[in-house]
Design a protein around this motif. Structure first.
Motif, short mmCIF file in Angstrom:
data_model
loop_
_atom_site.label_atom_id
_atom_site.label_comp_id
_atom_site.label_asym_id
_atom_site.label_seq_id
_atom_site.Cartn_x
_atom_site.Cartn_y
_atom_site.Cartn_z
N VAL A 121 -1.52 34.27 11.92
CA VAL A 121 -0.95 33.15 11.17
C VAL A 121 0.52 32.90 11.54
CG1 VAL A 121 -2.49 33.58 9.24
CG2 VAL A 121 -0.21 34.60 9.22
N ASN A 122 1.12 33.81 12.28
CA ASN A 122 2.50 33.71 12.72
C ASN A 122 2.68 32.49 13.66
OD1 ASN A 122 5.01 34.51 14.18
ND2 ASN A 122 3.63 35.40 15.68
N PRO A 123 3.72 31.66 13.40
CA PRO A 123 4.80 31.82 12.42
C PRO A 123 4.44 31.27 11.05
CG PRO A 123 5.24 29.90 13.74
CD PRO A 123 3.96 30.51 14.29
N ILE A 124 5.15 31.81 10.03
CA ILE A 124 5.06 31.30 8.67
C ILE A 124 6.32 30.47 8.42
CG2 ILE A 124 4.94 31.89 6.23
CD1 ILE A 124 3.48 34.44 7.02
N THR A 125 6.13 29.23 7.97
CA THR A 125 7.24 28.30 7.79
C THR A 125 7.48 28.01 6.32
OG1 THR A 125 6.77 27.25 9.92
CG2 THR A 125 8.11 25.99 8.36
N PHE A 126 8.74 28.04 5.92
CA PHE A 126 9.17 27.70 4.56
C PHE A 126 10.00 26.42 4.66
CE2 PHE A 126 8.60 32.20 4.99
CZ PHE A 126 7.96 32.62 3.83
N SER A 127 9.56 25.36 4.00
CA SER A 127 10.27 24.08 4.04
C SER A 127 10.84 23.78 2.67
CB SER A 127 9.32 22.96 4.47
OG SER A 127 8.75 23.23 5.74
N PHE A 128 12.08 23.26 2.63
CA PHE A 128 12.79 23.07 1.37
C PHE A 128 12.97 21.58 1.08
CE2 PHE A 128 14.52 26.85 3.63
CZ PHE A 128 13.81 27.80 2.91
N SER A 129 12.83 21.23 -0.19
CA SER A 129 12.91 19.83 -0.59
C SER A 129 14.33 19.29 -0.55
CB SER A 129 12.34 19.66 -2.00
OG SER A 129 13.08 20.44 -2.94
N GLU A 130 15.31 20.17 -0.53
CA GLU A 130 16.71 19.77 -0.42
C GLU A 130 17.44 20.84 0.38
OE1 GLU A 130 19.01 21.19 -4.30
OE2 GLU A 130 17.24 19.99 -4.83
N PRO A 131 18.59 20.49 0.98
CA PRO A 131 19.30 21.47 1.79
C PRO A 131 19.86 22.60 0.93
CG PRO A 131 20.61 19.48 1.52
CD PRO A 131 19.26 19.17 0.97
N ILE A 132 19.78 23.82 1.44
CA ILE A 132 20.25 24.98 0.70
C ILE A 132 21.26 25.76 1.54
CG2 ILE A 132 18.15 25.17 -0.66
CD1 ILE A 132 17.25 27.45 1.17
N LEU A 133 21.96 26.69 0.89
CA LEU A 133 22.98 27.50 1.56
C LEU A 133 22.42 28.78 2.16
CD1 LEU A 133 25.79 27.13 -1.10
CD2 LEU A 133 26.10 26.64 1.33
N GLY A 134 21.34 29.30 1.58
CA GLY A 134 20.81 30.55 2.09
C GLY A 134 19.38 30.77 1.66
N PHE A 135 18.67 31.62 2.43
CA PHE A 135 17.27 31.91 2.13
C PHE A 135 16.96 33.35 2.53
CE2 PHE A 135 12.76 32.12 3.43
CZ PHE A 135 12.17 31.83 2.20
N GLY A 136 16.14 33.99 1.73
CA GLY A 136 15.73 35.35 2.04
C GLY A 136 14.37 35.68 1.45
N LEU A 137 13.85 36.82 1.84
CA LEU A 137 12.56 37.28 1.33
C LEU A 137 12.42 38.77 1.64
CD1 LEU A 137 10.75 37.61 4.16
CD2 LEU A 137 10.53 35.16 3.90
N THR A 138 11.38 39.37 1.11
CA THR A 138 11.05 40.76 1.42
C THR A 138 9.68 40.79 2.08
OG1 THR A 138 12.31 41.63 -0.44
CG2 THR A 138 10.62 43.06 0.48
N THR A 139 9.56 41.49 3.21
CA THR A 139 8.26 41.70 3.84
C THR A 139 7.80 43.12 3.57
OG1 THR A 139 9.28 42.34 5.95
CG2 THR A 139 8.67 40.02 5.68
N ILE A 140 6.50 43.28 3.39
CA ILE A 140 5.91 44.59 3.13
C ILE A 140 4.93 44.93 4.25
CG2 ILE A 140 4.75 46.03 1.40
CD1 ILE A 140 7.21 44.61 0.31
#
Length: 251
Positions: A121-140
Motif C-alpha cells: 500500500v506504500n506510499p500512504i498519503t495524508f491530505s489536509f483541508s487547510e495549510p498547517i505548520l506541522g504533522f506527525g504520527l507514530t508507526t508500530i
C-alpha cells in the motif's frame, strides 16, 4: 468528534506519552500562533471500521494508499483482526505500550494478507483541508529487527504545488518487533498541504499500525475542539529527546 489531548506549555503533563516525546521544531514566532492537537484515534469505531479520514481541530485529514486499500480500526492486544505480529509474538502488541495512547490504532496490514501489508500500500498519503505548520504520527512494527540496511521509511511534507518542504528518514532496523517510532516535521510557514509516508520494507511481511496523528495548525483560524479528552491547548514541548533517535531532515 475526534478525541484529542493537548497540554499547556506552562504546565506540561505526561498524560499522553507520545506527546511528551515529540520534538516540535517551531520557532518562537510560530509558538505564539500555533496549536498542536494529537488525535488519539480512540473514537474510530469497532474493529474493521473504515478510517480513511479524520477531523483534527478544524483540519480535515484524508488518508489514501497506493492501491486504494482502506485503512481500518483496530485494537491493541486484540487478535480478532491481526494487523501486525507484535512484541513477544503477541498479535497487535506494541513493544512499549506506554509510548502509544489508548488502545486503538489504524492499519491496512493484515497478517497473512500480503495485499494489505505496508509494501503493497506504500506510499500512504495524508491530505489536509487547510495549510498547517506541522504533522506527525507514530508507526508500530515497521523497521523492526530483521530488515536490512536497505530498508527505510521517510515522512515527507509538501506544499499546495506538491513541492517538497522537508522530510524525515530512518534507515535499517530500529528495534525489535512491535517497535514504535515517532515522526514529526514542521515548516517555517503554514504551507503544508500533504504528507507522505513511504519507504522500502521487507516484502510480504510488513504488517503495521499507525497511531497518534499530530497536527500543528495556525491558532489564528483554529477553533478549539470539543472533546471529553481535551485537557488544554498545546503550543510546543521539547521532552524526551534523549529517549528516541531523531534522524529527521535527512533528504
Amino acid at each position: 468528534m475526534t478525541n484529542t489531548i493537548s497540554f499547556l506549555v506552562s504546565n506540561v503533563v505526561k498524560t499522553l506519552s507520545v506527546s511528551a516525546s515529540l520534538t516540535l521544531l517551531l520557532n518562537n514566532d510560530q509558538l505564539a500562533n500555533s496549536i498542536t492537537i494529537v488525535d488519539t484515534l480512540e473514537d474510530i469505531g469497532a474493529n474493521g471500521t473504515v478510517v480513511n479520514s479524520r477531523t483534527i481541530g478544524d483540519v480535515e485529514v484524508n488518508i489514501s494508499t497506493r492501491n486504494n486499500r482502506d485503512l481500518f480500526a483496530n485494537t491493541y492486544f486484540d487478535n480478532s483482526i491481526s494487523a501486525f505480529g507484535g512484541a513477544n509474538s503477541q498479535i497487535n502488541t506494541p513493544l512499549n505500550p506506554g509510548n502509544v495512547s489508548g488502545s486503538r490504532f489504524i492499519s491496512t496490514g493484515v497478517t497473512g494478507n500480503f495485499n494489505d501489508s505496508f509494501d503493497q500500500v506504500n506510499p500512504i498519503t495524508f491530505s489536509f483541508s487547510e495549510p498547517i505548520l506541522g504533522f506527525g504520527l507514530t508507526t508500530i512494527d515497521l523497521l523492526e529487527a530483521g530488515v536490512t540496511s536497505n530498508n527505510f521509511l521517510t515522512l515527507s511534507v509538501f506544499d499546495a504545488s506538491n513541492n517538497l518542504i522537508d522530510s524525515q528518514t530512518r534507515t535499517g532496523p530500529q528495534g525489535t518487533t512491535g517497535l514504535d517510532l515517532y515522526w514529526f516535521i514542521s515548516s517555517e510557514n503554514a504551507n503544508i498541504f500533504s504528507a507522505i509516508l513511504s519507504g522500502n520494507v521487507v516484502a510480504n511481511t510488513a504488517g503495521y499500525g499507525i497511531d497518534d496523528l499530530v497536527v500543528v495548525a495556525d491558532d489564528s483560524t483554529e477553533s478549539i475542539p470539543e472533546s471529553s479528552n481535551l485537557i488544554g491547548i498545546v503550543f510546543v514541548t521539547l521532552l524526551g529527546l534523549a529517549s528516541w533517535t531523531y534522524s529527521g531532515r535527512d533528504k
